[in-house]
Write a protein that holds these residues in place. Sequence first.
Motif, PDB file in Angstrom:
ATOM      1  N   TYR A 287      -3.583   3.326   8.636  1.00 32.63           N
ATOM      2  CA  TYR A 287      -2.622   2.750   8.596  1.00 32.63           C
ATOM      3  C   TYR A 287      -1.321   3.845   8.932  1.00 32.63           C
ATOM      4  O   TYR A 287      -0.338   3.334   9.287  1.00 32.63           O
ATOM      5  CB  TYR A 287      -2.411   2.158   7.044  1.00 32.63           C
ATOM      6  N   MET A 288      -1.616   4.900   8.951  1.00 26.98           N
ATOM      7  CA  MET A 288      -0.739   5.889   9.706  1.00 26.98           C
ATOM      8  C   MET A 288      -0.876   5.725  11.120  1.00 26.98           C
ATOM      9  O   MET A 288       0.401   5.855  11.641  1.00 26.98           O
ATOM     10  CB  MET A 288      -1.369   7.426   9.367  1.00 26.98           C
ATOM     11  N   GLU A 289      -1.775   5.437  11.697  1.00 28.16           N
ATOM     12  CA  GLU A 289      -1.677   4.969  13.218  1.00 28.16           C
ATOM     13  C   GLU A 289      -0.925   3.724  13.248  1.00 28.16           C
ATOM     14  O   GLU A 289       0.030   3.891  14.260  1.00 28.16           O
ATOM     15  CB  GLU A 289      -3.101   4.792  13.727  1.00 28.16           C
ATOM     16  N   ALA A 290      -0.716   2.822  12.462  1.00 30.60           N
ATOM     17  CA  ALA A 290      -0.076   1.603  12.515  1.00 30.60           C
ATOM     18  C   ALA A 290       1.272   2.165  12.259  1.00 30.60           C
ATOM     19  O   ALA A 290       2.495   1.610  13.141  1.00 30.60           O
ATOM     20  CB  ALA A 290      -0.614   0.689  11.605  1.00 30.60           C
ATOM     21  N   VAL A 291       1.692   2.797  11.390  1.00 30.80           N
ATOM     22  CA  VAL A 291       3.190   3.335  11.099  1.00 30.80           C
ATOM     23  C   VAL A 291       3.566   4.151  12.600  1.00 30.80           C
ATOM     24  O   VAL A 291       4.744   3.992  12.770  1.00 30.80           O
ATOM     25  CB  VAL A 291       3.007   4.070   9.757  1.00 30.80           C
TER      26      VAL A 291
ATOM     27  N   LEU B 256       0.959  -1.110  -0.077  1.00 35.91           N
ATOM     28  CA  LEU B 256       0.075   0.086   0.081  1.00 35.91           C
ATOM     29  C   LEU B 256       0.783   1.272  -0.038  1.00 35.91           C
ATOM     30  O   LEU B 256       1.959   1.341   0.881  1.00 35.91           O
ATOM     31  CB  LEU B 256      -0.880  -0.059   1.334  1.00 35.91           C
ATOM     32  N   SER B 257       0.798   2.082  -1.090  1.00 34.12           N
ATOM     33  CA  SER B 257       1.427   3.421  -1.031  1.00 34.12           C
ATOM     34  C   SER B 257       0.452   4.308  -0.999  1.00 34.12           C
ATOM     35  O   SER B 257      -0.340   4.651  -1.884  1.00 34.12           O
ATOM     36  CB  SER B 257       2.395   3.201  -2.482  1.00 34.12           C
ATOM     37  N   VAL B 258       0.780   5.333  -0.141  1.00 34.99           N
ATOM     38  CA  VAL B 258      -0.207   6.553   0.215  1.00 34.99           C
ATOM     39  C   VAL B 258       0.355   7.849   0.108  1.00 34.99           C
ATOM     40  O   VAL B 258       1.364   7.986   0.613  1.00 34.99           O
ATOM     41  CB  VAL B 258      -0.935   6.553   1.602  1.00 34.99           C
ATOM     42  N   GLY B 259      -0.141   8.729  -0.748  1.00 36.57           N
ATOM     43  CA  GLY B 259       0.431   9.887  -0.860  1.00 36.57           C
ATOM     44  C   GLY B 259      -0.603  10.965  -1.178  1.00 36.57           C
ATOM     45  O   GLY B 259      -1.702  10.753  -0.997  1.00 36.57           O
ATOM     46  N   TYR B 260      -0.020  12.177  -1.687  1.00 39.69           N
ATOM     47  CA  TYR B 260      -1.057  13.086  -2.344  1.00 39.69           C
ATOM     48  C   TYR B 260      -0.234  14.132  -3.267  1.00 39.69           C
ATOM     49  O   TYR B 260       0.802  13.963  -3.246  1.00 39.69           O
ATOM     50  CB  TYR B 260      -1.598  14.151  -1.112  1.00 39.69           C
TER      51      TYR B 260
ATOM     52  N   PHE C  34       3.273  -2.589   3.837  1.00 38.28           N
ATOM     53  CA  PHE C  34       2.977  -4.035   3.393  1.00 38.28           C
ATOM     54  C   PHE C  34       2.118  -4.712   4.285  1.00 38.28           C
ATOM     55  O   PHE C  34       2.145  -4.705   5.591  1.00 38.28           O
ATOM     56  CB  PHE C  34       4.638  -4.617   3.340  1.00 38.28           C
ATOM     57  N   MET C  35       0.969  -5.534   3.809  1.00 41.73           N
ATOM     58  CA  MET C  35       0.018  -6.178   4.575  1.00 41.73           C
ATOM     59  C   MET C  35      -0.258  -7.287   3.997  1.00 41.73           C
ATOM     60  O   MET C  35      -0.111  -7.645   2.603  1.00 41.73           O
ATOM     61  CB  MET C  35      -0.997  -5.260   4.794  1.00 41.73           C
TER      62      MET C  35
ATOM     63  N   GLU D 253      -4.185  -6.754   6.923  1.00 40.32           N
ATOM     64  CA  GLU D 253      -3.373  -6.543   8.156  1.00 40.32           C
ATOM     65  C   GLU D 253      -2.026  -6.086   7.871  1.00 40.32           C
ATOM     66  O   GLU D 253      -1.426  -6.930   7.267  1.00 40.32           O
ATOM     67  CB  GLU D 253      -3.560  -8.216   8.972  1.00 40.32           C
ATOM     68  N   PRO D 254      -1.508  -5.029   8.630  1.00 36.44           N
ATOM     69  CA  PRO D 254      -0.271  -4.542   8.120  1.00 36.44           C
ATOM     70  C   PRO D 254       0.702  -5.428   8.815  1.00 36.44           C
ATOM     71  O   PRO D 254       0.647  -5.978  10.213  1.00 36.44           O
ATOM     72  CB  PRO D 254      -0.213  -3.282   8.732  1.00 36.44           C
ATOM     73  N   PHE D 255       2.137  -5.387   8.437  1.00 40.57           N
ATOM     74  CA  PHE D 255       3.285  -6.187   9.027  1.00 40.57           C
ATOM     75  C   PHE D 255       4.515  -5.520   9.088  1.00 40.57           C
ATOM     76  O   PHE D 255       5.605  -5.710   9.660  1.00 40.57           O
ATOM     77  CB  PHE D 255       3.461  -7.592   8.813  1.00 40.57           C
ATOM     78  N   TYR D 256       4.679  -4.638   7.995  1.00 40.35           N
ATOM     79  CA  TYR D 256       5.861  -3.823   7.893  1.00 40.35           C
ATOM     80  C   TYR D 256       5.463  -2.361   7.216  1.00 40.35           C
ATOM     81  O   TYR D 256       4.717  -2.226   6.155  1.00 40.35           O
ATOM     82  CB  TYR D 256       6.902  -4.547   7.066  1.00 40.35           C
ATOM     83  N   PHE D 257       6.310  -1.469   7.893  1.00 38.32           N
ATOM     84  CA  PHE D 257       5.918  -0.103   7.499  1.00 38.32           C
ATOM     85  C   PHE D 257       7.183   0.718   6.986  1.00 38.32           C
ATOM     86  O   PHE D 257       8.165   0.660   7.360  1.00 38.32           O
ATOM     87  CB  PHE D 257       5.446   0.636   8.846  1.00 38.32           C
ATOM     88  N   GLY D 258       6.891   1.857   6.473  1.00 41.71           N
ATOM     89  CA  GLY D 258       7.978   2.975   6.189  1.00 41.71           C
ATOM     90  C   GLY D 258       7.342   4.087   5.452  1.00 41.71           C
ATOM     91  O   GLY D 258       6.098   4.186   5.270  1.00 41.71           O
ATOM     92  N   THR D 259       7.954   5.080   5.226  1.00 36.28           N
ATOM     93  CA  THR D 259       7.505   6.259   4.442  1.00 36.28           C
ATOM     94  C   THR D 259       8.551   6.025   3.289  1.00 36.28           C
ATOM     95  O   THR D 259       8.055   5.537   2.439  1.00 36.28           O
ATOM     96  CB  THR D 259       7.671   7.428   5.268  1.00 36.28           C
ATOM     97  N   TYR D 260       9.424   7.263   3.153  1.00 39.03           N
ATOM     98  CA  TYR D 260      10.078   7.335   1.866  1.00 39.03           C
ATOM     99  C   TYR D 260      10.994   6.259   1.750  1.00 39.03           C
ATOM    100  O   TYR D 260      11.873   6.248   3.049  1.00 39.03           O
ATOM    101  CB  TYR D 260      10.491   8.602   1.625  1.00 39.03           C
ATOM    102  N   PHE D 261      11.372   5.706   0.959  1.00 32.78           N
ATOM    103  CA  PHE D 261      12.569   4.725   0.794  1.00 32.78           C
ATOM    104  C   PHE D 261      13.571   5.225  -0.477  1.00 32.78           C
ATOM    105  O   PHE D 261      12.885   5.341  -1.609  1.00 32.78           O
ATOM    106  CB  PHE D 261      12.315   3.279   0.673  1.00 32.78           C
TER     107      PHE D 261
END
Length: 672
Positions: A90-94, A42-46, A108-109, A114-122
């Motif tokens: 999902y931001m709450e999870a991050v 899942l990739s979230v932005g604006y 990543f879910m 169900e989420p299991f790994y997170f990040g922002t910019y890579f």
Amino acid sequence: MNRLAGVTSPYLLQHADNPVDWWPWTPEAFEEARRRDVPILLSVGYSACHWCHVMAHESFEDDATAAYMNEHFVSVKVDREERPDVDAVYMEAVQAATGQGGWPMSVFMTPDGEPFYFGTYFPPEPRHAMASFRQVLEGVHGAWTGRRDEVAEVAAKITRDLAERELGIESAGLPTEETQALALLRLTRDIDPASGWFKGDTKFPPSMVIEFLLRHHARAGSVAALEMAEGLCGAMTRSSLYDQVGGGFHRYVLTPRTDGPLVPHFEKMLYDNALLCRVYAHLWRTTGSALARRVALETADFIAGQLRTPEGGFASALDADSEDATGKHVEGAYYVWTPAQLREALGEEDGERAALLYGVTGDGTFEEGASVLQLPGDDVPAGLRERLLAARALRPCPGRDDKIVAAWNGLAIAALAETGAYFDRPDLVERATEAADLLVRVHMNDGARLSRTSKDGRVGANSGVLEDYADVAEGFLALAGVTGEGVWLEFAGFLLDLVLDQFIGENGTLYDTAHDAEPLIRRPQDPTDTATPSGWTAAAGALLSYAAHTGSEAHRTAAERALGVVKALGPRAPRFIGWGLAVAEAALDGPREVAVVGPAGDAGTAALHRTALLGTAPGAVVAVGESGGGEFPLLADRPLIDGRAAAYVCRNFTCDAPTPDPAVLAGKLGED
């Protein structure tokens, strides 16, 4: 072209030609992940997000990276502005997992969400102790294929922890005088008296807190509250947060590592500008400040001139990036200046003068020798700003996100309606009315259910969330008070009835999504402000105003129950519940109900109406119309006085004697 072609989100459309096989957030995407037995990325932005564009260019436009994503993941792209519910969950999870958040958000879910790994910019290569995006992809793929039980356990625990987070406010009760005083005391400890800003390296405009400060001053007479509001507004206006040439505000500013001006993130958002336009108009209403008047009008003109769409609504944002002189897309290129550029635009003498005035240096205060503009003084020489604006107009403009977001348009409607009324700008009131008409025609269905977004007059697929109902109702209520058109009160009532029916839990708490909305791993619920008022406290404010207009006990009760969270959080975290504190000021004051009765077009009616709108009593509601007219309940049984227009002021089930005198009315709306 991937599956994003044909969507209404400009952000998603920016990715429609990526080699990544993007899916929008749909049940089919999750079914595809189950069928292939692969995780979801899942990739979230604006659209206006600078680092979203950077990651897109570095990774999502790279054929090798895209091929790996397509082989091992189902990739889902979400515009956070279209799906704030998905973003919030999902931001709450991050944030819980990493201690920070932001965009782009990468999650990543499992195929069950169900989420299991997170990040922002890579980044595309490892840097600054950050793994590269390719390393992250390979690590997640390895865990999914080689340690599935461990992944499932982590995902289940995270989901369980999120689901157990639910707020209760039953025991808090209504905010009190002490609540508000303690909140103010805490704010005084957070302020930097030397700069006028709140402490911290990242400085967002504290619009909702300033509204609380102005209302607290109006109700309680607090000089400290007014001084803090004036200091914050002055600091923002003098800094590079404010567009000194074109008007309007950037997203936020950062404190530089070395001595120098604050450096903005250059995107310009509708919600920031709508909220700040209203704040500066209210500051002028309180103090008569010429600076506040200038900024309110310049910001209103920016909204009406730069963000208005052909359909009559207001676009979401202007991008941070645009082309520089070499054709390269660079953050801030449209807004920064060198001394040479100033001399070219203004001539030698005025160019040197402008450099001193705006803090433009030879070495530059931003990047590549360019400087951001700041204005330590309050005065700009006549014609200088206009000449700079004309020169800047020759530069390539930043991109515009033309998506219409219901909530943010509601904020803009309130701001433009009030600013237009205060400063005798009927064109601004007309722009507010046109936007309101668009929301009714395009965003509201026959049952008054709201859609979150539209673009080019075509409604989006996503349902409105609590902030949409609350902020649009707020805008309609403000428009009703300014125009005297009761239809806007009626439309606000439709929306707020749905708030009562669809968003309130059994114990009076509010949820960000409706009872019948798409279920997520957690039903989002957050009473704290972000860049905009929380849906929770925005709803409380609109419910309170509607109850004052109509006498509805159900709406008043719901507002009071919602304000319990303000009593709990206000003294501890006032910067994050500023709108709730502002609404609490209205509740403590009444709010006052003002009915102005008189013939349309009558000078006495107009004078009383203007006086009522300029009253500083927190959250006061205003109705204007013919005596006994049916437009507003407050006009019922309100006769003229000796054939003259009259104003009636009531609060807490008690009414003062009516008056035909604007000066007497002003006293009734400015006293404790």
